[in-house]
Enzyme design. Structure first.
Site, PDB file in Angstrom:
ATOM      1  N   GLU A   1     -15.462   7.216  30.046  1.00  0.00           N
ATOM      2  CA  GLU A   1     -15.970   7.785  28.809  1.00  0.00           C
ATOM      3  C   GLU A   1     -17.105   6.947  28.218  1.00  0.00           C
ATOM      4  O   GLU A   1     -18.103   7.494  27.722  1.00  0.00           O
ATOM      5  CB  GLU A   1     -14.846   7.905  27.772  1.00  0.00           C
ATOM      6  CG  GLU A   1     -13.687   8.803  28.188  1.00  0.00           C
ATOM      7  CD  GLU A   1     -12.681   8.112  29.092  1.00  0.00           C
ATOM      8  OE1 GLU A   1     -12.804   6.881  29.320  1.00  0.00           O
ATOM      9  OE2 GLU A   1     -11.772   8.799  29.601  1.00  0.00           O
TER      10      GLU A   1
ATOM     11  N   HIS B   1     -32.635 -15.535  17.809  1.00  0.00           N
ATOM     12  CA  HIS B   1     -32.182 -16.030  19.111  1.00  0.00           C
ATOM     13  C   HIS B   1     -33.386 -16.494  19.932  1.00  0.00           C
ATOM     14  O   HIS B   1     -34.016 -15.698  20.618  1.00  0.00           O
ATOM     15  CB  HIS B   1     -31.444 -14.928  19.860  1.00  0.00           C
ATOM     16  CG  HIS B   1     -30.252 -14.392  19.103  1.00  0.00           C
ATOM     17  ND1 HIS B   1     -30.371 -13.548  18.023  1.00  0.00           N
ATOM     18  CD2 HIS B   1     -28.923 -14.605  19.268  1.00  0.00           C
ATOM     19  CE1 HIS B   1     -29.154 -13.257  17.558  1.00  0.00           C
ATOM     20  NE2 HIS B   1     -28.266 -13.880  18.290  1.00  0.00           N
TER      21      HIS B   1
ATOM     22  N   HIS C   1      -1.996  10.963  23.504  1.00  0.00           N
ATOM     23  CA  HIS C   1      -3.032  11.967  23.733  1.00  0.00           C
ATOM     24  C   HIS C   1      -3.310  12.822  22.504  1.00  0.00           C
ATOM     25  O   HIS C   1      -4.131  13.729  22.573  1.00  0.00           O
ATOM     26  CB  HIS C   1      -2.620  12.864  24.915  1.00  0.00           C
ATOM     27  CG  HIS C   1      -2.768  12.201  26.253  1.00  0.00           C
ATOM     28  ND1 HIS C   1      -2.201  10.987  26.538  1.00  0.00           N
ATOM     29  CD2 HIS C   1      -3.439  12.570  27.378  1.00  0.00           C
ATOM     30  CE1 HIS C   1      -2.500  10.636  27.782  1.00  0.00           C
ATOM     31  NE2 HIS C   1      -3.253  11.573  28.316  1.00  0.00           N
TER      32      HIS C   1
ATOM     33  N   HIS D   1     -28.828 -20.523  21.668  1.00  0.00           N
ATOM     34  CA  HIS D   1     -28.615 -19.070  21.774  1.00  0.00           C
ATOM     35  C   HIS D   1     -28.970 -18.319  20.502  1.00  0.00           C
ATOM     36  O   HIS D   1     -29.827 -17.452  20.521  1.00  0.00           O
ATOM     37  CB  HIS D   1     -27.166 -18.756  22.156  1.00  0.00           C
ATOM     38  CG  HIS D   1     -26.881 -17.289  22.118  1.00  0.00           C
ATOM     39  ND1 HIS D   1     -27.092 -16.464  23.193  1.00  0.00           N
ATOM     40  CD2 HIS D   1     -26.455 -16.477  21.107  1.00  0.00           C
ATOM     41  CE1 HIS D   1     -26.803 -15.222  22.852  1.00  0.00           C
ATOM     42  NE2 HIS D   1     -26.408 -15.205  21.593  1.00  0.00           N
TER      43      HIS D   1
END
Lengths: 674, 674
Positions: free
Chosen positions: A418, A35, A480, A269
């Site tokens: 999280e 890159h 869950h 890129h």
């Protein structure tokens, strides 16, 4: 055509910056992979930072007092390698020439532990940004714990460079929000606003007002309108340092700056510019040498000034540290112990013991007791939960919340974030001085898999406290209830999953986790209560470190059948063993809390636990069966759950899904018959 | 004590709202499990919305013209169940009493497909919010494709309720950013700003200026200072409807409103209030009946007004649709076909064929050709990539970008937002009328595991195009090389993973993915080129739908050894077979692109492909070996990769990591010897 080189750029500055551009595009060209565009855009920022602001010492990349630098846009690795080489780190020009080759210290994306000066492994976007937040948190916390007035020993900065991709990723929201909430003042980052993504102009997909967004998080935000304007960059860094909040400097840059045909295009890129375009770019930048990898002597001298500067900075810091240590010898000693990653001697004596009479007890509850006991004597243990501290039992009872007003607090309220939690924990572990732990329900480990993977890859000691680890969750239902989650975690190399069967194994699990210095450990703990096993007739819980061990021997010591189980299902297996023995089937129960540890044992031990000639082997785990086929063999079977759960009281689910002693007995009988 | 009931609340309104509060806390109490606080806080919003704004028909929950309602904070499921029951959906009071019990249509968190009127499965935070964005995108797109002036058939709204947790999750950033960028004007949401999370006051973890944050995404933001003020709620909804952007209404609410001792406390979040507190709350709310689940008649009448209102709304819509269909019969027919989820007849004839002479070709490249060909005849296929469209080969060559100016565009630029992409794709699939596909590198499927899991749980047809599927990634290094990823995906129930071996199998993989109507499919595709197999001597690629098939029979038809492989490693296996045959070992090669499909075959077929008496079975896959032990058996072996990758040219990595024909031969010889 690029703009003329901007104000504030002396000729030598310009040459030094162009050296990074040229090295980067040439290394990418030689590797025929990589890159080039972003290193060319960000070279001025790195030049300003590394030669004037960043306190670092190329001769000692592990200097404790150094500022941290994180290249969150890891694909721009050649930017970092160029700078590390030029400033005098142990990274040779040959290493640069071997960019992206087998065994070289210049891999495609920066890898912590592979290259001196690389503070974290980046590439998966957003991770480096959140790691930087974790590093800044570690700094703030160390400063609060160890800093004393009259000494400036723990006041280092964390700098990062972030791309559009980093800030589009959701983890950037979580981490930025935490950084603003905790007011991490020593965190300064650059947002590379280049208007280009891989698939085209950023306007195809982004309309955010990023400045406003970060202000909403409580960050200080500045704009630098021209990414080549060293004076403006310098001024922005100084202004950021003066702020009492984390800082984002938004810099308008040009990808592949200097390339006549590829600047400001997505082509620049992720692919080499091409030999001809490299040539044209060098001409356009006024770069004299046609030869590749040729750095003018005056450029080398200027960049290598960092060696002397770094040595002075470190010597100065060392003098300050020595004065501090003179006044506060115990504090200094404790800091150094933690910085070395040594555990306090005798810490293990803090581990509690459990007696069968204390049961039944959920392993999450036992875990909470162990954690509280251990944290009292291991002060580097710091962590928290993604808003489930009460359920995960991770609250330290005698500690305060960590807040912007009190960084000595040890209970981190990560919020319902999280992913950010996992990446921040990585940053704290990378920084050093901490053993971070992070908690949520096992099923929501999915939200933080990217940082778990990186912790495993980097060999970071991060401890995950994952509770509510099966259909034992009950009424909360399938969203869950983890089914596939254990298999998915066990598949991650260098991650150890520990699923203890009772409180005693939970003690051993924590012991193993704290001793497991070179990688993360995931504890898988029950919501529901479990008996504490009366060990007098059973194998000791210390067998956990071998992954699997004989918990209950068959009558007569010669099993016809072996039941292998983990966690809550060990009790199902023990009950089934009782029934089988009644039916005259001598049955051994193997508790296997860790498939990773068991696989790592010598074959002789494994064959002792699972004798190859006992082919009637049935594994029992209320989870997707995939991990167990290796151990039950052709003749064996797995009693597991291969579908999603349901909402009902837990006991009902175990019955409906056939995770019962009766079902196990039936399966063993079927296997015996076949 | 709560504030006095606010302005704008008639007595009957108040009673109707309190009915939701009482039903919710009583159902939670009876189940002894659940979340009472949020339903009690949000009851007024739902009352205002469901009786006055939301266009829905309790007698026909699948009415195509209905507004969508998403309860993103799925833990408040009793809110939704109360409202569904009261408004007259097919959800009885007995169902409410069976909240969270086995087999009841009132599970712990709302589950799409289980309960009439539940538009999506929620509970994992942030997902519902992002699903709502996907639904609004689906609406905007249908309106653009099928809407015609003079008709308002496709102008339905999407409403959502979101909690702190939803907006703290990173996916909210990704989805909100996309919604703002695409200016989804028919999306209106409420943010339940209650100041409380599970672990305590929100101020422990959150300092965001959420209004400013959403304004930064281009959303219209309003505040309602009192969550009981129906007039203010009404006014805000009307104002939001008038805006040309997505809208967020921030409502200050009180968790467990009305509970004398638990209002505004975390205790009220996730546990029953307790019998006594329920009693006190009812008294405090002025609720007459001591009996549980007793709804006053006038409350029933008022809520049930939704039945008549809904029938009128639907009849009115139907009249409009009929007029539209009269003017545009082909369009209307096509819309109805898509809404029914029927594929265009004969679509399979668009599938291209590949000839060995066209090779070598990466399976991602073949996939790009197949996708382009199929999308031409299956207009409901809409999707894109998380900024890797060029690499994933998901760009439709003859389609425009989807943008706020042109929703007929079919190339969705999801940006570097994998998680948002996955959840938005779920929302589009839930809405109906689309087969969404979503692409990124295989390793970054980790960023979107939560929506993949939910797509599998809900049985949604979403197609994941995961390219760069092994160490074949090469120079980008370990951060970009999936190792554990295939195992982790294969462990998800109801997700089919297809890893085709060449262009021909890639055609079959897409055929299977499009035919797989009741769950998601993940395509695992190579970056690197692979030969296109000359099939005249080999088993046909159509074997893919059986998961595994005999690709190359052993000489003489009686194998001494079987090699099982997937994807790029099939070619390694074929080469190894050649060498083994030279050494006199008759060897069969089984191509196994899908372990899920293979496991679902009858034992007779499986035994045909893998005869139990041929015990020398070696699986070859450049990935974590866990999934293969089931099929190679005790005597067999797996040639895989059980550690992270490295940065180097791909061929070098295959050699260094032992994924070569030579290594396979050696392993077979060793297995034969043992």
């Amino acid at each position: 055509m690029p703009d003329a080189i901007a104000t504030g750029l002396e000729t030598l500055d310009e040459l030094c910056i162009n050296a990074v551009r040229v090295l980067s595009m040439e290394a990418v060209q030689r590797a025929n992979s990589g890159h080039p565009g972003t290193p060319m855009a960000l070279a001025p920022i790195c030049y300003a930072l590394w030669t004037r602001h960043l306190r670092h010492n190329p001769s000692d990349p592990n200097w404790l007092g150094r500022d941290r630098f994180v290249l969150s846009c890891g694909h721009a690795s050649m930017l970092l390698y160029s700078v590390l080489h030029l400033t005098g780190y142990d990274l040779s020009l040959d290493d640069i020439k071997n960019f992206r080759q087998w065994g070289s210290p210049t891999p495609g994306h920066p890898e912590h532990g592979v290259t001196p000066g690389v503070e974290t492994t980046t590439g998966p976007l957003g991770q480096g940004f959140a790691n930087a937040v974790g590093m800044a948190l570690a700094q703030a916390k160390l400063a609060a714990e160890f800093g004393r007035s009259g000494h400036s020993v723990f006041d280092h900065w964390t700098y990062f460079l972030a791309s559009d991709g980093d800030l589009m990723e959701g983890v950037s929201h979580e981490a930025a929000s935490i950084a603003g909430h905790l007011r991490l003042t020593k965190l300064i980052g650059f947002y590379d606003d280049n208007g280009i993504t891989i698939d085209g102009k950023i306007s195809l997909t982004l309309s955010d007002d990023t400045a406003k967004r970060f202000e909403a998080y409580g960050w200080h935000v500045q704009h630098v309108r021209d990414g080549n304007d060293l004076t403006a960059i310098d001024r922005a860094v100084s202004a950021a340092q003066a702020e009492e909040s984390p800082s984002l400097i938004i810099v308008r840059t040009h990808i592949a700056y200097g390339s006549p045909n590829k600047q400001d295009t997505p082509d620049a890129h992720g692919a080499p510019l091409g030999e001809e375009e490299v040539r044209l770019t060098k001409a356009n930048l006024g770069w004299d040498s046609a030869e590749a990898f040729a750095i003018p002597e005056q450029v080398k001298v200027r960049w290598r000034g960092c060696v002397e500067r770094g040595a002075e900075l470190q010597a100065d810091w060392q003098r300050q540290f020595d004065a501090y240590a003179g006044e506060h010898p115990k504090l200094a000693g404790e800091f150094l112990r933690r910085a070395r990653g040594e555990l306090p001697s005798g810490w293990e004596s803090a581990l509690p013991t459990f007696d069968a009479a204390q049961g039944p007890m959920a392993t999450r509850a036992a875990s909470g007791q162990v954690l509280n006991a251990v944290a009292r004597v291991v002060p580097e243990m710091v962590g928290g939960s993604a808003d489930l501290g009460g359920s995960n039992k991770t609250m330290l009872q005698d500690a305060a919340p960590l807040s912007r007003y009190d960084y000595t607090g040890r209970n981190v309220y990560f919020g319902i974030r999280e992913h950010g939690m996992g990446s921040i924990a990585n940053g704290m572990a990378l920084h050093g001085g901490f053993i971070p732990y992070a908690a949520t329900f096992l099923v929501f480990s999915d939200y933080m898999r990217p940082p778990i993977r990186l912790a495993a890859m980097m060999g970071l000691q991060v401890i995950y406290v994952f509770t509510h680890d099966s259909i034992g969750v009950g009424e909360d239902g399938p969203t869950h209830q983890p089914i596939e989650t254990l298999a998915a975690l066990r598949a991650i190399p260098n991650l150890v999953v520990l699923r203890p069967a009772d409180a005693a194994e939970t003690v051993e699990a924590w012991r193993a986790a704290i001793d497991n210095r070179n990688g993360p450990v995931a504890l898988s703990l029950t919501r529901q209560k479990l008996p504490i096993l009366a060990r007098s007739q059973l194998g000791p819980a210390s067998g956990l470190v071998r992954g699997g061990y004989v918990l209950a021997e068959a009558g007569g010591g010669k099993p016809d059948a072996i039941l292998i189980a983990s966690g809550s299902e060990v009790h199902v297996a023990l009950e089934a063993r009782g029934k089988l023995m009644e039916q005259g089937v001598p049955t051994r129960v193997v508790s296997m809390p860790s498939l990773e540890y068991f696989a790592a044992q010598p074959a002789s031990y494994r064959d002792e636990v699972l004798p190859p000639d006992v082919r009637v082997r049935v594994a029992v785990e209320a989870a997707y069966p995939m991990p167990w086929y290796r151990w039950v063999g052709d003749a064996g079977a797995v009693v597991g759950v291969d579908h999603f759960g349901a909402s009902a009281p837990a006991q009902r689910l175990f019955e409906e899904f056939g995770i019962t002693a009766e079902a196990v007995v039936e399966r063993v009988v079927r296997v015996l018959a076949s």
